[in-house]
Design a protein around this motif. Structure first.
Motif: not given
Ligand code: ADP
Length: 867
Positions: A619-640
């Motif tokens: 994704l970064r190579k295509l120009g986007a900014r990108c983060d990653w998390v290793d579980n669903g809860y963390e993903a929800l928290a990040r989005v919020e």
């Protein structure tokens, strides 16, 4: 005794003889000279001496008798008598000497005595005659002249004769002595000349021998320097080394001077046990020959060398009873290494021959098994021809057995091509994504059948377009995967991991890793299993079957590609086979960053961190900014949080399978909480059910794992063009519509022709057939231009083969002759066959037995769409 030695001995003896002769002759000559001198002094000399005294005495007698002539008184007579008697005493003495020593006629000496007696008598008479007073001087003179003078004259004459003779003898002896001296001189000269000649000869020989010894010494020295054997000659009792060959430093790494001083400097480089053994052997009274190969640590290189040490005890020291030792050191490292290699090669050759015989029996078993299946199932199908289900079941099994047989035959053909050096690798651009997806598809299917979990993972930003031989890479991966699946029990896991190892402007080195949780391989067999016809053990062959060719072929392919293959494995736990292959890069590989993606902020949620990193990298190579998390809860928290920060995520990629909160649930909640965010599920299973579920929870799309760059680009393009997600479906005849097309199928085998017609029937195309190349050419020539849209051409046919037919069609003077697509149908999947078909003017290649999906794809491409 050698000839040289004999000559030296003879010349020495001659020299001694000459010297003895010289001494002998000198003594003899001296003795002879002495004899001559003795003769001279004993005889002529004494005789001459006495004779001259006698002459003198005679004169004195005459003198005294003449005195009586002047004075004859009694006193005078008495005095004269007395004087003369004294003289006679001396005369007597010397006459006796003459008598004894005179060497001439004895009669002369006798006459002398006789005259002396007469003279004595005459003298006596004269005394008496003169004693008479009346005697006158003249009477006395007359008496004297008459009686005495004649005797005296007689005697003098005899004496002078004797003296002459004595002088003659003197001269004779003297000249005899001169002769002896001359002889001696000549002899001395001769002996001296002979001695000089012998000495000269001796000197020449000695000089020649010295030269020969020097030459031999030089050769010996040269030998000592050149050979790889060091030798010492030592006299241990006198504690010295007599000789050490000059190559000692080269072989043993210790200078000769140092060894000369102390040969025991070698000790530290030999093990203690060997040292003791040598010391025991060197002791006086030990064996006369001792030898052993010891491990010698070379002082310079520190390398362990195999040194053969031979010690010989010989007698030949300076003192008779002093033993000498010859110690020979031979560096046998290379010899022993070669010997070991030869033994290993022999063992390998024997093993290879055993393996080949085993292979033959295994091959016959491997071929018979599917053949039996085919024959048996055909019989059953014939018997149950009215039971459609049974027939379909039989045909399915026949198809499986046939595929198995085909793989087997291809393997053997591949191997024989490789071994005869006829196999060439292609170097053409290929799509890594398509290749890996194809491999993964098959592996998923096979793994599912065996209840094995299969997963594939990508690591790193590798190009999707690369240059290489995709067919062979595919074959390698399929081989490794099918082995992994074969040797892994139900419930096990098999994973394919593809990692970019190295990348530069020209090449990318990729590591393909196939891990399994199967039976594993014993370490000592790691090398063996890559050999042709080798399996880990007879037990494996018995339990799992196989030909032992797969890995050997893989290894050869990988090596031909300039890569390497290897493995790590633990018995009972599993194996990991890896392959490193360098691929050339295509110049315009990869998608450049796009402007619209720069706006995008993306989040990846996956418990597999390698996967998170990989997607984020793309994704970064295509120009986007990108983060990653290793579980669903963390993903929800990040989005919020992102929404609160007014920097919301435009895209969240959620892995289907995560612990605690799985992907579906995470997607559902995300969709509920942030409907503006596009949620995409990542899954390894591209199934309708998955897509359906995804759709239900509000996911916009599904992305297959592993995520390829192009797949990501496609997804982003779809999302951005607001098209939404497409359900993925298997391609099949129903997807293709060739209704307005006409295809000519050229195939000599009735059954194959029938199969082709059956398979292509559903596409709606008009199908025409020809039984060989000749007929195809005739049909094409007879048809109006544009009648046929495509020709499927078998390659090997009687009368005229596919290549010749294609060439004939291409050579025709009609507009469609040059451009009508002609696809080869052949069982030969080797690249040179493909090359040959291209050269003949064919456009593509469909391999037999026919893979339906492949046929439709190729046809579609050749006919220019139709979907
Ligand atoms: P085969 O046709 O016998 O499988 P291969 O060359 O592919 O021939 O493999 C050679 C041997 O290596 C196999 O017979 C097996 O003993 C061993 N082997 C290969 N792959 C694996 C694996 N994944 N796990 C355990 N053993 C394996």
């Amino acid at each position: 005794m050698p000839w040289e030695g004999r000559v030296t001995l003879v010349s020495g003896l001659v020299l001694v003889l000459l010297l003895v002769a010289f001494v002998f002759m000198t003594i003899l000559n001296t003795y002879r000279l002495m004899e001559q001198l003795e003769q001279i002094s004993e005889h002529p000399f004494r005789v001459l001496d006495s004779a001259s005294i006698l002459q003198n005495d005679l004169e004195r007698i005459q003198f005294y008798t003449e005195r009586l002539q002047y004075n004859n008184d009694p006193d005078m007579v008495a005095e004269v008598r007395e004087q003369i008697e004294t003289i006679y005493l001396e005369v007597e003495e010397h006459l006796q000497i003459v008598e004894e020593r005179y060497l001439g006629e004895h009669s002369e000496v006798a006459a002398l005595r006789e005259q002396l007696e007469r003279l004595k008598t005459a003298n006596e008479q004269l005394f008496q005659y003169a004693a008479a007073e009346e005697r006158s001087e003249s009477e006395i003179v007359a008496f004297t002249q008459q009686e005495i003078t004649s005797s005296q004259a007689e005697m003098e004459e005899i004496l002078s004769g004797i003296m002459d003779y004595a002088r003659d003898r003197f001269d004779y002896y003297y000249s005899a002595a001169g002769d002896i001296r001359t002889e001696g001189t000549i002899f001395v000269i001769l002996i001296t000349a002979a001695v000089v000649a012998v000495l000269n000869f001796y000197r020449t020989r000695i000089r020649r021998q010295t030269r020969e010894i020097l030459r031999q010494n030089r050769l010996f020295d040269l030998l000592g320097r050149t050979v790889d054997t060091v030798f010492f000659i030592s006299s241990p009792r006198s504690g010295r080394e007599d000789y050490i060959s000059p190559n000692a430093e080269r072989i043993l790494g210790v200078p000769v001077e140092q060894l000369m001083k102390d040969p025991y400097v070698l000790r530290p480089y030999i093990t203690e046990k060997e040292r003791e053994s040598i010391a025991a052997a060197l002791k006086d009274g030990g064996e006369s020959c001792w030898k052993s190969t010891v491990c010698y640590r070379h002082p310079h290189t520190g390398e362990d060398r195999d040194l053969l040490i031979q010690v010989y005890r010989v007698s030949g020291g300076e003192k008779e009873d002093e033993p000498q030792y010859i110690t020979v050191f031979t560096d046998e490292t290379q010899l022993l290494r070669t010997q070991r290699e030869l033994e290993e090669a022999t063992a390998r050759a024997e093993q290879a021959s055993r393996a080949k015989s085993e292979f033959l029996s295994r091959m016959s078993h491997e071929i018979r098994t599917p053949m039996n299946g085919i024959i048996g199932m055909t019989l059953i199908a014939l018997q149950k021809s009215d039971d459609r289900e049974k027939v379909v079941e039989c045909l399915r099994k026949i198809s499986m057995s046939s595929k198995h047989l085909l793989v087997l035959i291809n393997d053997v053909l591949d191997m024989s091509k490789i071994e005869s050096g006829k196999l060439e690798l292609k170097r053409e651009p290929f799509d890594l994504r398509r290749l890996l997806e194809g491999v993964a598809d098959l592996a998923y299917g096979q793994a599912a059948q065996r209840e094995i979990t299969f997963g594939m993972q990508l690591v790193g930003d590798m190009d999707e377009q690369l240059i290489g031989d995709s067919l062979r890479v595919n074959q390698i991966l399929m081989n490794l995967l099918s082995n992994a699946l074969k040797f892994t029990p139900r419930g096990g896991k098999v994973a394919l991991r593809v990692e970019l190892l190295e990348s530069n402007v020209q090449t990318q080195q990729i590591r393909f890793e196939v891990q399994d949780t199967g039976c594993g391989i014993a370490e000592e067999n790691f090398g063996k299993i890559f050999e042709t016809f080798e399996q880990e053990s007879a037990g494996v062959a018995h339990q799992y079957g196989g030909t032992g060719l797969g890995l050997a072929i893989c290894k050869r392919f990988v090596e031909m590609m300039g890569g390497r293959i290897g493995l790590s494995s633990t018995l009972g736990k599993g194996s990991t086979f890896f392959v490193h292959i360098p691929f050339q890069r295509v110049e315009s590989a990869g998608t450049p960053p796009r402007e619209e993606y720069r706006q995008l902020r993306a989040l990846v949620a996956d418990d597999d961190l390698e996967s998170c990193e990989h997607i984020a990298l793309l994704l970064r190579k295509l120009g986007a900014r990108c983060d990653w998390v290793d579980n669903g809860y963390e993903a929800l928290a990040r989005v919020e949080r992102a929404r609160d920060e007014s920097d919301p995520y435009g895209l969240v990629l959620v892995d289907w399978k995560m612990p605690f909160l799985d992907g579906v649930e995470t997607a559902r909640r995300l969709h509920g909480e942030a409907p503006e965010t596009a949620v995409v599920l990542i899954t390894a299973f591209d199934e309708d059910e998955v897509r359906e579920k995804a759709k239900n929870v509000g996911a916009r799309d599904v992305l297959n794992k592993p995520v390829f760059e192009s797949a990501l680009v496609d997804l982003l393009d779809r999302l951005w063009s607001e098209r939404g997600a497409f359900p993925a479906r298997e391609e099949g005849p129903a997807d293709y519509d060739f209704r307005d097309k006409c295809i000519l199928i050229v195939e000599d085998n009735d059954l194959n022709r029938e199969i082709a017609v059956e398979l292509l029937g559903p596409s709606g195309a008009r199908l025409e057939t020809a039984c060989d190349g000749q007929e195809a050419v005739e049909r094409f020539a007879a048809s109006r231009p544009g009648h046929y849209d495509l020709i499927l051409m078998d390659v090997q046919m009687p009368r005229m083969d596919g290549y010749a037919a294609t060439r004939a069609i291409r050579a025709m003077e009609r507009p469609d002759g040059k451009c009508i697509p002609i696809l080869a149908m052949t069982a030969n999947a080797f690249s040179e066959d493909v090359e040959k078909s291209r050269e003949a003017g064919m456009n593509g290649h469909i391999s037999k037995p026919i893979d339906l999906a492949e046929v439709y794809r190729t046809l579609s491409a050749a006919l220019g769409g139709g979907m």
